[in-house]
Design a protein around this motif. Structure first.
Motif, PDB file in Angstrom:
ATOM      1  N   ARG A 164      39.675  47.500  35.851  1.00 13.37           N
ATOM      2  CA  ARG A 164      38.950  48.279  35.266  1.00 13.37           C
ATOM      3  C   ARG A 164      37.343  48.152  35.752  1.00 13.37           C
ATOM      4  O   ARG A 164      36.452  48.768  36.153  1.00 13.37           O
ATOM      5  CB  ARG A 164      39.025  48.687  33.877  1.00 13.37           C
ATOM      6  N   TYR A 165      37.253  46.829  35.479  1.00 11.40           N
ATOM      7  CA  TYR A 165      35.617  46.359  35.697  1.00 11.40           C
ATOM      8  C   TYR A 165      35.484  46.483  37.133  1.00 11.40           C
ATOM      9  O   TYR A 165      34.357  47.094  37.601  1.00 11.40           O
ATOM     10  CB  TYR A 165      35.733  44.999  35.467  1.00 11.40           C
ATOM     11  N   VAL A 166      36.232  45.948  38.216  1.00 13.10           N
ATOM     12  CA  VAL A 166      36.190  46.231  39.410  1.00 13.10           C
ATOM     13  C   VAL A 166      36.114  47.796  39.746  1.00 13.10           C
ATOM     14  O   VAL A 166      35.164  48.195  40.782  1.00 13.10           O
ATOM     15  CB  VAL A 166      37.159  45.449  40.297  1.00 13.10           C
ATOM     16  N   ARG A 167      36.976  48.337  39.609  1.00  8.07           N
ATOM     17  CA  ARG A 167      36.983  49.880  39.655  1.00  8.07           C
ATOM     18  C   ARG A 167      35.669  50.603  39.250  1.00  8.07           C
ATOM     19  O   ARG A 167      35.055  51.506  40.031  1.00  8.07           O
ATOM     20  CB  ARG A 167      38.262  50.588  39.012  1.00  8.07           C
ATOM     21  N   ASP A 168      35.347  50.313  38.011  1.00 11.10           N
ATOM     22  CA  ASP A 168      33.988  51.113  37.408  1.00 11.10           C
ATOM     23  C   ASP A 168      32.751  50.686  38.168  1.00 11.10           C
ATOM     24  O   ASP A 168      31.851  51.389  38.081  1.00 11.10           O
ATOM     25  CB  ASP A 168      34.110  50.841  36.111  1.00 11.10           C
ATOM     26  N   ASP A 216      32.281  49.566  41.389  1.00 13.09           N
ATOM     27  CA  ASP A 216      32.399  49.291  42.846  1.00 13.09           C
ATOM     28  C   ASP A 216      31.442  50.281  43.483  1.00 13.09           C
ATOM     29  O   ASP A 216      31.282  51.365  43.231  1.00 13.09           O
ATOM     30  CB  ASP A 216      33.883  50.218  43.085  1.00 13.09           C
ATOM     31  N   ASP A 217      30.572  49.528  44.204  1.00 20.58           N
ATOM     32  CA  ASP A 217      29.507  50.036  44.763  1.00 20.58           C
ATOM     33  C   ASP A 217      29.589  50.877  45.835  1.00 20.58           C
ATOM     34  O   ASP A 217      29.973  51.167  46.864  1.00 20.58           O
ATOM     35  CB  ASP A 217      28.308  48.872  45.039  1.00 20.58           C
TER      36      ASP A 217
END
Length: 50
Positions: A43-47, A49-50
């Motif tokens: 979730r952290y990477v998805r939310d 994502d630049d």
């Protein structure tokens, strides 16, 4: 090796009280702490994502 893990092992520093509380909560929900951590990181990477 037949039972070798498919993912590498990583070490992190987490306050003991938080680790134990998360481990209990995961167990109560029928999950492993690994599953919880992977879901949170996904979730952290998805939310973020630049």
């Amino acid at each position: 090796m037949p039972n070798a893990p498919k993912t590498p092992k990583h070490g992190v520093r987490v306050p003991e009280e938080l680790w134990q509380a998360a481990k209990r909560k995961a167990g109560d929900r029928g999950e492993t702490l690994t599953e919880v951590i992977i879901r949170a990181l996904t979730r952290y990477v998805r939310d973020y994502d630049d």
